[in-house]
Design a protein around this motif. Structure first.
Motif, PDB file in Angstrom:
ATOM      1  N   ARG A 139       0.917  -1.322   0.003  1.00  0.00           N
ATOM      2  CA  ARG A 139       0.118   0.043   0.056  1.00  0.00           C
ATOM      3  C   ARG A 139       0.512   1.523  -0.216  1.00  0.00           C
ATOM      4  O   ARG A 139       1.889   1.266   1.641  1.00  0.00           O
ATOM      5  N   PRO A 140       0.900   2.043  -0.969  1.00  0.00           N
ATOM      6  CA  PRO A 140       2.121   3.126  -1.376  1.00  0.00           C
ATOM      7  C   PRO A 140       0.620   4.267  -0.048  1.00  0.00           C
ATOM      8  O   PRO A 140      -0.627   4.099  -0.058  1.00  0.00           O
ATOM      9  N   LEU A 141       1.682   4.864   0.792  1.00  0.00           N
ATOM     10  CA  LEU A 141       1.409   5.814   1.755  1.00  0.00           C
ATOM     11  C   LEU A 141       1.488   7.215   1.749  1.00  0.00           C
ATOM     12  O   LEU A 141       3.355   7.434   1.721  1.00  0.00           O
ATOM     13  N   VAL A 142       1.237   8.132   2.344  1.00  0.00           N
ATOM     14  CA  VAL A 142       1.357   9.206   2.324  1.00  0.00           C
ATOM     15  C   VAL A 142       1.013   9.506   4.217  1.00  0.00           C
ATOM     16  O   VAL A 142       0.161   9.277   4.169  1.00  0.00           O
ATOM     17  N   PHE A 143       2.324  10.426   4.563  1.00  0.00           N
ATOM     18  CA  PHE A 143       2.037  10.831   6.631  1.00  0.00           C
ATOM     19  C   PHE A 143       1.854  12.421   5.907  1.00  0.00           C
ATOM     20  O   PHE A 143       3.366  12.556   5.000  1.00  0.00           O
ATOM     21  N   TYR A 151       2.293   9.033  16.099  1.00  0.00           N
ATOM     22  CA  TYR A 151       2.497   7.309  16.537  1.00  0.00           C
ATOM     23  C   TYR A 151       3.550   7.357  17.209  1.00  0.00           C
ATOM     24  O   TYR A 151       3.204   8.770  18.508  1.00  0.00           O
ATOM     25  N   PRO A 152       3.231   6.781  18.146  1.00  0.00           N
ATOM     26  CA  PRO A 152       4.068   6.047  19.497  1.00  0.00           C
ATOM     27  C   PRO A 152       5.958   6.327  18.705  1.00  0.00           C
ATOM     28  O   PRO A 152       6.122   6.011  18.359  1.00  0.00           O
ATOM     29  N   GLU A 201       5.965  -1.255   7.841  1.00  0.00           N
ATOM     30  CA  GLU A 201       5.555  -2.463   8.085  1.00  0.00           C
ATOM     31  C   GLU A 201       4.031  -1.680   7.968  1.00  0.00           C
ATOM     32  O   GLU A 201       2.734  -2.190   7.164  1.00  0.00           O
ATOM     33  N   GLU A 202       3.605  -0.865   7.933  1.00  0.00           N
ATOM     34  CA  GLU A 202       1.782  -0.090   7.358  1.00  0.00           C
ATOM     35  C   GLU A 202       2.045   0.091   6.064  1.00  0.00           C
ATOM     36  O   GLU A 202       0.409  -0.377   5.779  1.00  0.00           O
TER      37      GLU A 202
ATOM     38  N   PRO B  27      -5.925  -4.787   3.833  1.00  0.00           N
ATOM     39  CA  PRO B  27      -5.746  -4.532   5.157  1.00  0.00           C
ATOM     40  C   PRO B  27      -4.303  -4.798   5.733  1.00  0.00           C
ATOM     41  O   PRO B  27      -3.704  -4.717   5.737  1.00  0.00           O
ATOM     42  N   THR B  28      -4.656  -3.238   6.765  1.00  0.00           N
ATOM     43  CA  THR B  28      -2.996  -3.008   7.814  1.00  0.00           C
ATOM     44  C   THR B  28      -2.811  -4.249   8.321  1.00  0.00           C
ATOM     45  O   THR B  28      -3.788  -4.731   8.686  1.00  0.00           O
ATOM     46  N   PRO B  29      -1.486  -4.235   8.551  1.00  0.00           N
ATOM     47  CA  PRO B  29      -1.147  -5.621   9.636  1.00  0.00           C
ATOM     48  C   PRO B  29      -0.848  -5.659  10.802  1.00  0.00           C
ATOM     49  O   PRO B  29       0.011  -6.009  11.294  1.00  0.00           O
ATOM     50  N   PRO B  31      -0.151  -3.157  13.280  1.00  0.00           N
ATOM     51  CA  PRO B  31       1.135  -3.122  14.573  1.00  0.00           C
ATOM     52  C   PRO B  31       0.771  -2.265  15.857  1.00  0.00           C
ATOM     53  O   PRO B  31      -0.301  -2.186  15.613  1.00  0.00           O
ATOM     54  N   LEU B  33       1.008  -0.687  18.418  1.00  0.00           N
ATOM     55  CA  LEU B  33       0.509   0.808  18.843  1.00  0.00           C
ATOM     56  C   LEU B  33      -0.285   1.691  17.405  1.00  0.00           C
ATOM     57  O   LEU B  33      -0.008   3.027  18.005  1.00  0.00           O
ATOM     58  N   SER B  34       0.360   1.367  16.491  1.00  0.00           N
ATOM     59  CA  SER B  34       0.242   1.915  15.143  1.00  0.00           C
ATOM     60  C   SER B  34      -1.165   2.599  14.977  1.00  0.00           C
ATOM     61  O   SER B  34      -2.149   1.438  15.095  1.00  0.00           O
ATOM     62  N   PRO B  35      -1.308   4.140  15.227  1.00  0.00           N
ATOM     63  CA  PRO B  35      -2.805   4.536  14.313  1.00  0.00           C
ATOM     64  C   PRO B  35      -2.814   4.562  13.377  1.00  0.00           C
ATOM     65  O   PRO B  35      -4.064   4.661  13.083  1.00  0.00           O
ATOM     66  N   GLY B  36      -2.421   4.139  12.707  1.00  0.00           N
ATOM     67  CA  GLY B  36      -2.217   3.663  11.176  1.00  0.00           C
ATOM     68  C   GLY B  36      -3.192   4.654  10.303  1.00  0.00           C
ATOM     69  O   GLY B  36      -3.741   4.562   9.466  1.00  0.00           O
ATOM     70  N   LEU B  37      -2.322   6.160  10.382  1.00  0.00           N
ATOM     71  CA  LEU B  37      -2.554   7.498   9.543  1.00  0.00           C
ATOM     72  C   LEU B  37      -2.058   7.678   7.967  1.00  0.00           C
ATOM     73  O   LEU B  37      -1.996   8.395   8.091  1.00  0.00           O
ATOM     74  N   GLY B  38      -1.210   6.466   7.564  1.00  0.00           N
ATOM     75  CA  GLY B  38      -1.042   6.642   6.476  1.00  0.00           C
ATOM     76  C   GLY B  38      -2.384   6.368   5.575  1.00  0.00           C
ATOM     77  O   GLY B  38      -2.802   5.747   5.307  1.00  0.00           O
ATOM     78  N   LYS B  39      -2.664   8.387   4.569  1.00  0.00           N
ATOM     79  CA  LYS B  39      -3.168   8.293   3.313  1.00  0.00           C
ATOM     80  C   LYS B  39      -2.753   6.902   2.455  1.00  0.00           C
ATOM     81  O   LYS B  39      -1.725   7.121   2.389  1.00  0.00           O
ATOM     82  N   PRO B  40      -3.733   5.907   1.872  1.00  0.00           N
ATOM     83  CA  PRO B  40      -3.516   5.520   0.306  1.00  0.00           C
ATOM     84  C   PRO B  40      -2.815   6.631  -0.421  1.00  0.00           C
ATOM     85  O   PRO B  40      -3.771   7.378  -0.788  1.00  0.00           O
TER      86      PRO B  40
END
Lengths: 440, 184
Positions: A139-143, A151-152, A201-202, B27-29, B31, B33-40
């Motif tokens: 999944r290419p992602l943008v942060f 994030y922690p 990982e995300e 589906p995100t794997p 992690p 504590l990750s809030p999973g905020l990366g946008k596709p």
């Protein structure tokens, strides 16, 4: 010795190596031993003469200044600055070097952290900055910066060192230059940010991939290939430097931090990470950070900043005012782990004594070392040599030059004849107390 | 750990069911504590930033140019810093130089650079110094051709494009030693 035990406060410190090096235990005795060791100072010495009668200075009798919102150093510390080599921002690389000779801890103050920019310092609006992770990912992602703030995070103290730090020591003759000019492209901070592994990982990184290509948002869009194994190990997307947001010179608003790896790979203004099977061989890895060898071949992908130390004080350009006890101090560090020991010599390497390592001794971080020394007023050559916990040792100059070469004539101090110099630095103290750079 | 993973997967499954098809397909794997905020982001949308050129030519765009076309662009946009023929000025030389590099200096395109693709990649991303990213792909191909021809690495009439540029044999290509191969 028996008679000394009746007067423990003036016990003479044990000599551990030639030309006056004292046992590091002397540092633990709260100065009493050192006072006793003064002896040779004699009449007219700065520390031996009687003090003047005390009187109040003017600032004790007037109201003080306004407390500023953001504090800066005393006006009497105006000399504690970085040296810059492109003050008019001409169209070329620009650098600022850390004044190690004026610093005494392991943390480099943010304003004094070394900086190298290959197209000036970008003026990045953090609200518009983005980091994209793509390539061999599910999944290419943008942060955004706001997202990463959620994030922690982890904090870790560690050094960043330019691969070209200490390059003046590739000169065939010792350049008469300061520790700032020679070793000023290394600094150490507490970095706080998001472990890169969490973001990879995300994105669903393909663990069979070998490389990640990191790129900045600066004008050259500086790009470096990093082994993916490093990205999954201790790499960090760093947002904070010594507790505050990263300085513009260090990559505001975010940088890649690769503990122990060549500074240029710690891509500043990080905006893109592409996972790939092959390295890109960008300009900076194909050309600039490939180190020419005496036989004409060149190293590629050096990456590691190997075990190294240098004495920051006393060092070239400083002067010892009088014989007696002085502290030799400096920093040691290794890209592979903790410093195990530092040896110091005052006789050009003929004999060595173990230096005290100041806590904390952290992996891939500056470690401050100290060595008490009684200077007898005669010639001395000061050196330090470090070992890391992996058993790696800082090479002696002769062996290092045999492998890596040196110039045929003295270069400019601003030149980079090669990189990844981690051999010994030698400072000669003359009978007049002046300290000069020498090879020994 | 097992129960933790199961709980996390169950949570992600629930999330994907409630958040629509895009997440359900990827589906995100989970992690811990990750809030999973990366946008596709789609490949099309990230393409403007995907400028890496690999040594085998992967990433090279359409277009092409010749040394003669490059000469005119060079005079206009590059000569001020690099000299009228690329011999160097306030910026480094791009043409000529010593036959071999040493610790005294002299790394040149002809005697050091391992791949011609580096020339395209770096010129496009970083040049001209005062206006990086302003050159068109065609201009970058033409400038690459001009510089390579000036170094006699290609002929005066050769066109540089996505097919020909990676095939240019750079003399120093095989003269590099990976320093710590075990670390890669």
């Amino acid at each position: 010795m028996t008679s000394h035990r009746t007067q423990p406060t003036v016990q003479e410190p044990e000599i551990v190596a030639g030309n006056g090096l004292l046992h590091r235990r002397a540092l633990l005795r709260r100065g009493l031993t050192l006072a006793g060791a003064m002896g040779a100072g004699g009449a007219g010495s700065l520390t031996g003469a009687a003090a003047e009668p005390l009187a109040d200075p003017p600032w004790t009798h007037e109201i003080g200044g306004i407390i500023p919102p953001y504090q800066v150093a005393s006006r009497f510390e105006k000399n504690v600055v970085r040296s810059t080599d492109n003050p008019r921002n001409e169209p070329r690389n620009s650098r600022a070097r850390t004044p190690h000779h004026l610093l005494k801890g392991i943390i480099t103050p943010n304003g004094l952290h070394f900086t190298i920019c290959h197209g000036g310092v970008p003026d990045i609006d953090p609200a518009q900055h983005k980091l994209v992770i793509h390539g061999l990912v599910k999944r290419p992602l943008v942060f955004t910066l706001d997202a990463l703030e959620r994030y922690p995070m982890v904090s870790r103290i560690g050094f960043v060192e330019c691969g070209g730090n200490s390059a003046p020591l590739f000169s065939n003759e010792p350049l008469q230059e300061s520790v700032q000019a020679i070793h000023g492209l290394a600094s150490c901070s507490e970095w706080t940010g998001v472990p890169l592994a969490a973001l990879l990982e995300e994105a669903g990184v393909d663990l069979k991939a070998k490389w990640m290509i990191a790129e900045g948002a600066d004008s050259p869009r500086l790009s470096r290939s990093v082994p993916l194994s490093k990205g999954l190990d201790d790499a960090m997307v760093a947002l904070y430097q010594n507790g505050e947001r990263i300085q513009p010179g260090q990559g505001y608003p975010m940088r890649l931090w690769l503990p122990g790896f060549e500074g240029n790979m710690n891509v500043k203004y990080l905006r893109r990470i592409k996972i790939a099977n092959e390295p890109q061989l960008s300009y900076y890895e194909a050309r600039t950070y490939s180190q020419i060898l005496p036989n004409g071949q060149a190293y590629r992908f050096y990456f590691l900043q190997e075990v190294k130390s240098f004495i920051s004080s006393p060092s070239h350009g400083q002067a010892l005012k009088e014989p007696g006890v002085h502290e030799i101090t400096g920093v040691a560090y290794s890209g592979t782990g903790r410093i195990a020991k530092v040896m110091v010599s005052a006789d050009g390497g003929q004999s060595w004594g173990l230096a005290a390592l100041q806590d904390p001794v952290l992996p891939k971080a500056f470690t401050r070392f100290r060595m008490p020394w009684r200077w007898n007023g005669g010639p001395a050559v000061l050196q330090s040599r470090a070992w890391d916990e992996g058993g790696n040792v800082q090479p002696l100059r002769e062996a290092f030059v045999a492998q890596r070469g040196q110039t045929s004539k003295p270069p400019s101090v601003l030149a980079f004849p090669s990189q990844h110099f981690n051999s010994i630095t030698s400072w000669a103290v003359g009978a007049n107390g002046e300290v000069k750079h020498v090879y020994a | 750990m097992f129960t933790h993973d199961r709980a996390a997967r169950a949570a992600m499954l629930l999330l994907s069911l409630t958040c629509g098809a895009a997440l359900a397909q990827a589906p995100t794997p989970a992690p811990g504590l990750s809030p999973g905020l990366g946008k596709p982001i789609s490949l099309e949308d990230l393409a403007p930033w995907d400028i890496s050129i690999m040594p085998d030519g992967t990433g090279l765009p359409p277009g092409g140019g010749t040394p003669a076309q490059g000469a005119a662009i060079f005079t206009e946009k590059c000569a001020l810093c690099h000299g009228d023929k690329g011999q160097g000025g306030i910026a480094g030389a791009l043409v000529g130089g010593p036959p071999r590099a040493s610790l005294d200096g002299g790394k040149t395109i002809a005697n050091f650079w391992p791949y011609a693709t580096v020339l395209f990649d770096f010129t496009r991303r970083a040049m001209p110094f005062n206006a990086p990213g302003s050159l068109s792909n065609t201009e970058v191909y033409a400038l690459s051709a001009f510089i390579l021809a000036g170094n006699k690495l290609i002929g005066e009439n050769e066109t540089m494009d996505a097919a020909s540029l990676p095939k240019v044999k750079m003399p120093n290509r095989d003269n590099f030693i990976v320093r710590f191969p075990e670390r890669i």
